[in-house]
Design a protein around this motif. Structure first.
Motif, PDB file in Angstrom:
ATOM      1  N   SER A 137       0.824  -1.205   0.000  1.00  0.00           N
ATOM      2  CA  SER A 137       0.000   0.000   0.000  1.00  0.00           C
ATOM      3  C   SER A 137       0.859   1.257   0.000  1.00  0.00           C
ATOM      4  N   LYS A 138       1.904   1.267   0.820  1.00  0.00           N
ATOM      5  CA  LYS A 138       2.811   2.414   0.846  1.00  0.00           C
ATOM      6  C   LYS A 138       3.508   2.585  -0.504  1.00  0.00           C
ATOM      7  N   ARG A 141       0.895   3.847  -2.963  1.00  0.00           N
ATOM      8  CA  ARG A 141       0.540   5.236  -2.634  1.00  0.00           C
ATOM      9  C   ARG A 141       1.619   6.189  -3.112  1.00  0.00           C
ATOM     10  N   ASP A 142       2.877   5.861  -2.808  1.00  0.00           N
ATOM     11  CA  ASP A 142       3.985   6.728  -3.217  1.00  0.00           C
ATOM     12  C   ASP A 142       4.093   6.805  -4.731  1.00  0.00           C
ATOM     13  N   TYR A 182       4.347   3.592   7.567  1.00  0.00           N
ATOM     14  CA  TYR A 182       3.517   3.252   6.417  1.00  0.00           C
ATOM     15  C   TYR A 182       2.262   4.118   6.307  1.00  0.00           C
ATOM     16  N   CYS A 183       1.649   4.422   7.435  1.00  0.00           N
ATOM     17  CA  CYS A 183       0.338   5.082   7.425  1.00  0.00           C
ATOM     18  C   CYS A 183       0.490   6.596   7.551  1.00  0.00           C
ATOM     19  N   ASP A 184      -0.317   7.329   6.791  1.00  0.00           N
ATOM     20  CA  ASP A 184      -0.345   8.787   6.934  1.00  0.00           C
ATOM     21  C   ASP A 184      -0.976   9.200   8.249  1.00  0.00           C
TER      22      ASP A 184
END
Length: 472
Positions: A137-138, A141-142, A182-184
């Protein structure tokens, strides 16, 4: 924010105020970066300040200062965790600029609920499936936020991806340092099935609506956004968010439901080690994600019929409230599909079958399917009044076999009971959206679904529960 360890207080300042800057990165691209031994193992590298680096600067200059060295401003959580302590200039006891940007524009908020899994697994305190999901996911997302946005491709649905981890309060302290890279946002959930049903012997699980509310909390109430809700072990394939953005063009207020691929881990090179620091786990999970994403392009996966990835515009999430329905046990995902059908006239082409561009899950043991409890054990935990509420649930395949399944069926039934005597509106529907529900529910498109999945099933369930009552 104060730049040393243990300080949690942050203040908003005008961007033209002058403060020091501490820089962080997980992947250094030049000299001057080091790992500070005072911080926990998950910490990023921090930049060693000296000379002119000690000059105070405005917020825009501070951001550019860190970017020019291959990093970014440290987050408040990284600073309070001692990730950048003793990095120079005596900034530990002074205010420094931090990186905690407001979420603007039209984001896609990907929210999920990681859980504590203190097993012998290499990836404790999570597990293999959750850690690979976080890494994937990271990574994606990036890719979307940096590579895709820098291209000339027009964006019409959402313009950034934000990862929100909603964690049970009891797991928060044990997981926040693992999730932070990993999480915002990492947001604690104050309710769980244990707190709400203390007398019922069952797993401790989060509620669907609480997870959704955690995702919605990172944007303003009137902001335009899309929200994506998945299980914490459902990972995105390569370029997944780009795929979703393109798929939803043309009618971005229509929901999108994605069926996952199942990866056969027996064909993968799994790690043999039993434990390791954060960097080791991240590297191994990264390798597993690369193997899985390669297998996806080669067709080395199996289809999965279930639904565990739901994406919809903010207008949909305002129309419904899922009450006490909780994740981890049927029929929560079926109710999610059904609610989208009721409120948006969902068409089949918006349900994306398993494919290489979608989501994947590492293995599929289905161990949860083999756990059953006797009917007597189940029934004596609930009153007859509660049991009868389950007959209102339109999506329930067969007689519940576990406490969790029966309680979720009861909570599902509560959602579909009429709001008041003589009303046709179920409690699922929020005030102000009754007309939308009635127009969609009575449409010809839903006529067949309504007959098969409501009237007949309701009658069938009444008969099934009558048999259950006789077992008491």
């Amino acid at each position: 924010k104060l730049g040393g360890a243990g300080h949690s207080h942050t203040v908003d300042l005008p961007s033209d105020a002058e403060r020091g800057a501490k820089c962080c990165t997980f992947e250094a691209s030049g000299p001057g970066w080091s790992k500070k031994p005072q911080g926990p193992t998950w910490c990023p590298l921090s930049y060693d300040l000296k000379g002119d680096d000690c000059n105070k600067m405005t917020f825009p200059v501070a951001k550019e200062f860190c970017a020019s060295r291959g990093g970014r401003l440290c987050t408040p959580y990284e600073l309070s965790s001692a990730c950048a302590v003793s990095s120079g200039c005596g900034f530990d006891l002074e205010q420094v600029w931090t990186h905690n940007p407001e979420i603007r524009g039209h984001p896609l908020i990907h929210v999920f609920s990681p859980y504590y899994a203190p097993t012998a697994d290499l990836f404790a305190p999570l597990n293999t499936e959750q850690w690979t999901m976080l890494v994937a996911s990271k990574k994606e997302r990036d890719r979307f936020n940096h590579e895709y946005l820098a291209s000339s491709n027009p964006l019409t649905v959402f313009d950034s991806v934000v990862l929100v981890c909603a964690v049970l309060e009891k797991d928060f302290e044990g997981l926040k340092s693992t999730l932070a890279p990993y999480c915002d946002r990492v947001i604690p959930l104050t309710r769980s099935t244990k707190s709400e049903y203390p007398d019922v012997q069952m797993k401790d699980l989060p509620f669907v609506q609480d997870i959704l509310d955690a995702g919605k909390s990172v944007v303003k109430e009137d902001q335009d956004y899309h929200l994506m809700f998945t299980n914490s072990d459902i990972a995105p394939s390569e370029n997944f968010y780009q795929y979703v953005e393109k798929k939803m063009r043309g009618n971005h207020e229509r929901p999108l439901i994605v069926n996952r691929m199942t990866m056969n881990t027996h064909k993968m090179a799994l790690p043999q080690t039993t434990d390791g620091p954060f960097q080791v786990k991240h590297a191994i999970a990264t390798n597993l994600v690369e193997q899985a994403q390669h297998a996806a392009t080669q067709g080395e996966w199996e289809k999965h019929p279930g639904h565990d990835c739901f994406i919809a515009h903010s207008s949909f999430w305002k129309m419904v409230n899922f009450g006490d329905l909780f994740v981890g046990c049927p029929p929560w995902s079926g109710i999610m599909v059904y609610s989208m059908l009721l409120m948006t006239q969902l068409r089949r082409w918006m349900i994306v079958k398993s494919n290489q561009y979608g989501t994947f899950h590492m293995d599929d043991s289905k161990s949860w399917r083999h756990r059953t409890q006797s009917a007597i054990t189940l029934l004596h935990q609930f009153s007859d009044e509660d049991l009868k509420k389950a007959t209102w649930c339109p999506i329930m395949n067969g007689e519940p076999k576990t406490t969790e399944a029966l309680l979720n069926a009861i909570n599902c039934g509560k959602l579909f009971q009429n709001q008041k005597l003589g009303s046709e509106i179920p409690r699922l529907v929020q005030p102000g959206y009754e007309e939308i529900y009635l127009n969609n529910y009575k449409s010809a498109e839903l006529e067949h679904w309504r007959e098969i999945n409501w009237n007949r099933k309701k009658s069938w369930l009444l008969m099934r529960f009558k048999n259950m009552f006789q077992k008491r």
